[in-house]
Design a protein around this motif. Structure first.
Motif, PDB file in Angstrom:
ATOM      1  N   ARG A 249      31.135 111.942   5.020  1.00  0.00           N
ATOM      2  CA  ARG A 249      29.891 111.783   5.785  1.00  0.00           C
ATOM      3  C   ARG A 249      28.739 112.478   5.058  1.00  0.00           C
ATOM      4  N   GLN A 250      28.965 113.673   4.552  1.00  0.00           N
ATOM      5  CA  GLN A 250      27.904 114.407   3.863  1.00  0.00           C
ATOM      6  C   GLN A 250      27.512 113.747   2.549  1.00  0.00           C
ATOM      7  N   ARG A 251      28.497 113.337   1.771  1.00  0.00           N
ATOM      8  CA  ARG A 251      28.182 112.718   0.472  1.00  0.00           C
ATOM      9  C   ARG A 251      27.406 111.424   0.636  1.00  0.00           C
ATOM     10  N   ILE A 252      27.860 110.562   1.534  1.00  0.00           N
ATOM     11  CA  ILE A 252      27.167 109.290   1.744  1.00  0.00           C
ATOM     12  C   ILE A 252      25.837 109.530   2.449  1.00  0.00           C
ATOM     13  N   GLY A 253      25.837 110.419   3.439  1.00  0.00           N
ATOM     14  CA  GLY A 253      24.617 110.700   4.190  1.00  0.00           C
ATOM     15  C   GLY A 253      23.486 111.194   3.310  1.00  0.00           C
ATOM     16  N   GLN A 254      23.812 111.955   2.271  1.00  0.00           N
ATOM     17  CA  GLN A 254      22.788 112.462   1.356  1.00  0.00           C
ATOM     18  C   GLN A 254      22.108 111.346   0.572  1.00  0.00           C
ATOM     19  N   THR A 255      22.765 110.212   0.453  1.00  0.00           N
ATOM     20  CA  THR A 255      22.199 109.131  -0.352  1.00  0.00           C
ATOM     21  C   THR A 255      21.346 108.167   0.466  1.00  0.00           C
ATOM     22  N   LEU A 256      21.436 108.260   1.797  1.00  0.00           N
ATOM     23  CA  LEU A 256      20.676 107.348   2.646  1.00  0.00           C
ATOM     24  C   LEU A 256      19.235 107.800   2.760  1.00  0.00           C
ATOM     25  N   GLY A 257      18.357 106.826   2.796  1.00  0.00           N
ATOM     26  CA  GLY A 257      16.954 107.137   3.039  1.00  0.00           C
ATOM     27  C   GLY A 257      16.747 107.414   4.530  1.00  0.00           C
ATOM     28  N   PRO A 258      15.488 107.540   4.934  1.00  0.00           N
ATOM     29  CA  PRO A 258      15.213 107.807   6.349  1.00  0.00           C
ATOM     30  C   PRO A 258      15.649 106.635   7.231  1.00  0.00           C
ATOM     31  N   ARG A 259      15.960 106.974   8.481  1.00  0.00           N
ATOM     32  CA  ARG A 259      16.336 105.933   9.441  1.00  0.00           C
ATOM     33  C   ARG A 259      15.141 105.029   9.725  1.00  0.00           C
ATOM     34  N   ARG A 260      15.431 103.764   9.858  1.00  0.00           N
ATOM     35  CA  ARG A 260      14.401 102.802  10.263  1.00  0.00           C
ATOM     36  C   ARG A 260      14.454 102.655  11.770  1.00  0.00           C
ATOM     37  N   VAL A 261      13.320 102.531  12.358  1.00  0.00           N
ATOM     38  CA  VAL A 261      13.265 102.410  13.819  1.00  0.00           C
ATOM     39  C   VAL A 261      13.088 100.965  14.222  1.00  0.00           C
TER      40      VAL A 261
END
Length: 105
Positions: free
Chosen positions: A93-105
């Motif tokens: 979760r941490q490794r992949i989460g670090q690569t995601l940009g900001p959440r889109r609304v």
């Protein structure tokens, strides 16, 4: 080991027309590999001597299968952020989460 039941196909409950075919197939391959590695671990766990000598390695086999299942679910997710949030393994979760940009609304 949780190899008694095959892992669910992560593509089974999703509208497949919204998922790119190469991602869908990669997710299926990851799911198949997870089932195969879990079955291998389950077979090895039938021998008490193997368990006694290789408990750490058997746990690693289970973690490999879990990572594969989580990555398969990510490949099929409509919302990568939600898929990452749902991951049960903190390290993934941490490794992949670090690569995601900001959440889109």
């Amino acid at each position: 080991m949780s190899a008694m039941m095959p892992p669910p196909d992560p593509a089974a409950s999703l509208p497949l027309d919204r998922i790119e075919p190469h991602l869908r197939e990669a997710a299926r391959i990851l799911t198949e590999l997870a089932a195969e590695i879990e079955a291998l671990g389950a077979r090895l766990c039938t021998d008490p001597a193997v368990i006694a000598r290789h408990l750490t390695e058997l746990q690693a086999i289970d973690q490999i299968a879990q990572k594969q299942q989580q990555l398969a679910a990510l490949l099929l997710a409509d919302c990568p952020h939600a898929a990452v949030d749902a991951m049960g393994m903190d390290a993934v979760r941490q490794r992949i989460g670090q690569t995601l940009g900001p959440r889109r609304v």
